[in-house]
Structures are given as C-alpha cells and as structure tokens.
Design an enzyme around this catalytic site. Structure first.
Site, PDB file in Angstrom:
ATOM      1  N   CYS A  74      41.273   7.429  38.227  1.00 53.09           N
ATOM      2  CA  CYS A  74      40.499   6.175  38.180  1.00 53.09           C
ATOM      3  C   CYS A  74      41.353   4.992  37.695  1.00 53.09           C
ATOM      4  CB  CYS A  74      39.255   6.391  37.323  1.00 53.09           C
ATOM      5  SG  CYS A  74      38.038   5.091  37.540  1.00 53.09           S
ATOM      6  N   HIS A 161      36.530  11.207  39.671  1.00 52.88           N
ATOM      7  CA  HIS A 161      36.708  11.952  38.414  1.00 52.88           C
ATOM      8  C   HIS A 161      36.628  13.456  38.658  1.00 52.88           C
ATOM      9  CE1 HIS A 161      36.646   8.517  35.650  1.00 52.88           C
ATOM     10  NE2 HIS A 161      35.972   7.954  36.635  1.00 52.88           N
ATOM     11  N   GLU A 163      37.119  15.737  36.616  1.00 56.54           N
ATOM     12  CA  GLU A 163      36.700  16.447  35.401  1.00 56.54           C
ATOM     13  C   GLU A 163      35.185  16.568  35.250  1.00 56.54           C
ATOM     14  OE1 GLU A 163      37.911  13.484  35.692  1.00 56.54           O
ATOM     15  OE2 GLU A 163      37.148  12.040  34.255  1.00 56.54           O
ATOM     16  N   SER A 213      16.890  18.659  12.779  1.00 53.43           N
ATOM     17  CA  SER A 213      15.909  17.833  13.495  1.00 53.43           C
ATOM     18  C   SER A 213      14.912  18.670  14.273  1.00 53.43           C
ATOM     19  CB  SER A 213      16.645  16.930  14.473  1.00 53.43           C
ATOM     20  OG  SER A 213      17.199  17.731  15.511  1.00 53.43           O
ATOM     21  N   GLY A 215      16.071  20.189  16.942  1.00 55.79           N
ATOM     22  CA  GLY A 215      16.794  20.307  18.209  1.00 55.79           C
ATOM     23  C   GLY A 215      17.860  21.387  18.127  1.00 55.79           C
ATOM     24  N   SER A 218      21.432  20.544  15.970  1.00 55.92           N
ATOM     25  CA  SER A 218      21.418  20.642  14.506  1.00 55.92           C
ATOM     26  C   SER A 218      21.073  22.061  14.050  1.00 55.92           C
ATOM     27  CB  SER A 218      20.473  19.610  13.885  1.00 55.92           C
ATOM     28  OG  SER A 218      19.158  19.840  14.288  1.00 55.92           O
TER      29      SER A 218
END
Ligand code: XMP
Length: 496
Positions: A74, A161, A163, A213, A215, A218
């Site tokens: 890029c 890209h 990746e 949290s 989630g 965490s």
C-alpha cells in the site's frame, strides 16, 4: 529475521502476527531505523499519509540497493514508486474495501495463485507509472497498478493488503515472499504456560485487581492472571448501565467472589449533554479508572490492574508513532495519564481469534466463547448523540430483538457482531391511520475474525424483515429500521 518498517499502518502488527504464526522472527521498526539490521527480508507497511504530504514518513533510498528482498504494501508501494522515479497520483477513484484482483504479469510473488481473486484495498493515491526496471503485474477494475515488481532486484509491491483475512490467498502471497527470502515457515501456537509464567514474574508477591466486564477478553485476561497468582487477584465489575442485559449476572456466576460496583447513575450523569464520540469514550474510560482507584484504596497491597485489552483496541487508539487515531478505545486512549496502578495486559498483542483459542485452552465455558463481544463503552457508542435513559432502553430493547432472532436463525455464532444502533435520525411513520415520528434504528451484522477488516453479513431477507417488524412494533418511538451494508474499511464496525 524479517524487518517490518511501520509507516503508521493500522495493520502493521497484523502483518507481523501473520509472519510470527508461520514461525518467523519479525522486528517492527520505525522508518528512521529501517536500515539498522541486515535481515533476510524487508516489508514496508501501509500508512495513512500520502507521499506528497509534508513530513510524510520515508526511508533512505539506499535500502533498495542492499540486495535484500522487499515486499512493499500500500503506502509502501507508493513510496517505493515515488523514491525510484515512478509516478504516484492522487486517485480519482479511491478504493476502500473489496476489489477484484486480476494477475496479468509473471512474478514469483503470485506463484500458485488463481488469476482472479478478491483482495482488500484501502487507499487514495495510486501508482500510475512504474519506476524504471519495474512492471505492473496485476490490476483491479479501477486501477492498473494493483501490483508491480522488479524481479531482478527482488522488490515486490502490492497496493492491496495481503495480511488481512478478507484478502483471499493473502497468506500464500506472504509465504511466497518468505520463500523468495529463503525463509522456511512452520506453524506456531500461543504458549499459555509461558504467558502464565510471565505474569508470575511480573506480579511476584503483590496483589492485582482485574477489571472484568463480562466479555471474553477480560475473562481470559483475568483467568490467566488467576492461574498465575491465585487468590491475590481481586475481580471487580463495574455495572455502568451501558452493557447488554444479564451481563452482571454472568460475571457473578463465573467469578463468584467478584466485587460489583453499581454506578449506572454516575455514568448517565457524566454523559449528560455529551454528543462527541471521542469525548464520550474519554469520559467512560476515566470513570472506569476513577472507580477502580477508589475501590483499590480498600486493598492496600494492590499494585497492578489487569485489563483485557487486545491489539485491535491498541492500534485504533494510535498504537504506533505514525498511526492515525481511529477511535480511543475505552481501555487504551481513555486512560488518564497519571494512573496510579501498573497495567497488566496479557492479551495486548493478540487478536480476537487468538483470544478464542486461548479461552478454549483455559477451559472457559463455550457459552462465554460463543458470545459476541460487546465494546467497553457499550451502548454509549451505539447511541449517536446524547445518551439518555430513554434511548438506552430503546437501543437495548432493539438489540435484544436482534440477538434473539439471530440466535433463533442459528446465524449468531457465525458472526463477530450483530447489534442495533440508535442513529439519532428521526423519520416519519404511519401507524394505523396516524402519523408517527420516531428514531431510525440501524442493524449492523458483520463477519470478521480479527476485527481489523469486516464484511457485512448477507442475512436472509426474511430474517431482516422479522427483526425490522419486531423492532418497529415492539420498541416505542422507533419509526424505521435500516441495514448497514458498509465494509470495514472504510466503515468501522461500531458507528462511533
Ligand atoms: P471498530 O468499530 O473500531 O471496532 O471497527 C473493532 C472492534 O473493537 C470493538 N471496540 C471496542 N472494544 N473498547 C472495547 O473493549 C472500546 O472502546 C471499543 N471500541 C470498539 C468493536 O466492538 C469491534 O469488535
């Protein structure tokens, strides 16, 4: 070893991760240090600058004569063209997101690739004339120079890209480049035991406090630290009122000793009248830390704060010198500068898909792993404009419907996210024979493994209809439902 020159790309670390997954040692360096080593290969990352902007990052031209293979991605490609006397022009057509890629020249870089595939683009400028010794070897529908190479000097440039997960065959391109460099690849896995050992060494005999949290990030971070230091880890959950229904209950069942702080009123009060997304994020970040610090005073021996920050949070919050700030993730850019606790972020260099693998390794229940993530600032960044109690209730109710229907259709687990956004736009409705004027709710559902790029989910029409009908009928003050079909880039996953 491969040197990766970072021009401020959102995906520089992702390039490194792809190579590290293949067992390759990668050093990420700023452009000023591009020539301090003699690696087997050099990769130029992308970056937000234009080669013509003042102060645009650059490298010493001698790098092209070192005889080391270069893969320029890029901005890296544009810079190569610019420095070696090709021609770069601001693109009339800018490409962000998917593009059809057609190979029309011969290069080792594209060995064993099909001639036509999908790549992911994110650029404004493009190369219009190759430098002497280079030729264009691939195009897209909009640009002639999707790739250019100088096979003799082993300099390979791609405008897209390789990746990102949404570029088909991206890994083959990277592997081909490594083969050109003479580097052998092998699959490498995350070492959970080593991570736990490292935490032990850092914390020693001190105490740590974990922000949990509900989630996955965490939960995984706290579980790793718990395995390292046992009962010296204190779990704290702040109920901000911005999370999905049932979150606090979920935390309490997993971390049975967690301290729960009810701060719903404080968060709402602090967000009153605030409409700027970055301002909201900073307020939320600061409140979280303030409440933690206050709580920590009760635990005299605590020195560390454990957070589940992952790499996509870091890079979007301007994780590197030349990178742009996309948004300040609540647990990164939102942190006050003089925080008194030292941070432990065991997942800081990992991506969502790696965290999921780690969670499996740590035997975290499937129900946690399969749950779609919810951002730290929660519904505050899914409510465009001011966050009020009424709008929080509205977006939560709409979100519940989206999640419920997605689960019923068995598509929930196939997506990274599916959620509702309160757009702040009002529109006219007709109900019975009367006029309505309510808010427009948007549904966002995306497919992504590592969150760096995303496609919108091609949901069945009947499912979209079901969700729309239920939202306008069941949620008060909603007039209309729209479906967001923007890829990332250019649209981020969250609206704010
Ligand atoms: P975007 O919107 O930047 O989101 O494409 C990428 C991923 O990050 C999540 N996200 C956050 N997570 N704190 C978090 O813990 C934040 O401040 C935050 N902002 C975005 C988002 O939900 C998506 O998965």
């Amino acid at each position: 070893m491969v040197v990766l020159v970072d021009f401020g790309s959102q995906t520089a670390h992702l390039i490194a991760r792809r190579l590290r997954d293949m067992g390759v040692v990668v050093e990420i360096v700023p452009p000023e240090k591009a020539m301090t080593n003699t690696p087997k290969g050099i990769i130029f990352s992308g970056g937000p600058a234009s080669v013509y902007s003042p102060g645009a990052p650059t490298v010493d031209k001698k790098i092209f004569d070192m005889g080391i293979p270069i893969l320029a991605i890029c901005y890296g490609m544009q810079l190569t063209a610019h420095l070696l006397h090709g021609d770069v022009k601001p693109g009339k057509i800018k490409e962000f997101g998917p593009a059809t890629f057609l190979i029309n020249g011969k290069t080792r870089l594209f060995d064993s690739l099909s001639p036509r595939s999908r790549v992911w683009m994110s650029h404004g400028d493009s190369v219009v004339a190759p430098p002497p010794g280079f030729s264009f070897v691939a195009q897209t529908e909009s640009i002639r120079a999707a790739a250019m190479t100088n096979e003799v000097k082993k300099i390979y440039c791609v405008q897209f890209h390789p990746e990102v997960e949404h570029t088909e065959h991206g890994n083959i391109i990277l592997k081909n480049f490594l083969a050109i460099c003479g580097i052998k690849t092998q699959t490498k896995h995350i070492d959970t035991k080593e991570m736990i050992q490292n935490i032990k060494k850092t914390v020693r005999n001190s105490y740590a406090i974990a922000a949990v949290s509900g989630g996955l990030d965490s939960t995984v971070a706290a579980t790793l630290v718990e395995k390292a230091i046992g009962k010296r880890l204190i779990h704290i959950h702040i109920e901000s009122g911005l999370m999905r229904e049932g979150t606090t209950k979920k935390v309490m069942t997993f971390f049975t000793n967690a301290v729960i702080l009810h701060k719903e009123k404080e968060f709402l009060a602090a967000l009153k009248g605030i409409t700027d997304p970055e301002h909201k994020r900073k307020i939320i970040g600061k409140l979280y830390v303030d409440f933690f610090e206050e709580e920590v005073k009760r635990f005299k021996k605590v020195k560390f704060l454990v957070q589940g920050t992952i790499y996509s949070d870091v890079i979007e919050s301007k994780g590197t010198k030349h990178a742009a700030t996309i948004k300040s993730h609540h647990n990164v850019g939102g942190l006050p500068e003089k925080m008194k606790l030292q941070l432990i972020e065991p997942l800081r260099y990992l991506y969502t898909d790696q965290v999921r693998l780690l969670a499996k390794d740590l035997k975290i229940p499937e129900s946690f792993i399969k749950e779609q993530p919810h951002p730290g600032p929660g519904f505050a960044i899914r409510i465009i404009g001011e966050v009020t109690k009424e709008r929080l209730e509205k977006v939560r109710a709409a979100d519940n419907i989206v999640v419920e229907e997605m689960k019923k259709s068995l598509l929930y687990e196939t997506l990274l996210h599916s959620f509702a956004v309160a757009t702040g736009i009002r529109s006219t409705a007709v109900r019975g024979d009367g006029r309505g004027y309510g808010e427009v709710i948007a549904i966002r559902a995306v497919v992504s493994r590592d969150r760096m790029t995303a496609t919108w989910a091609e949901l069945p029409y009947d499912l979209l209809q079901k969700m729309a009908s239920r939202i306008v009928n069941e949620v008060p003050n909603v007039s209309r439902v729209v479906y967001d079909i923007t890829t990332k880039p250019p649209g981020t996953i969250e609206w704010e």
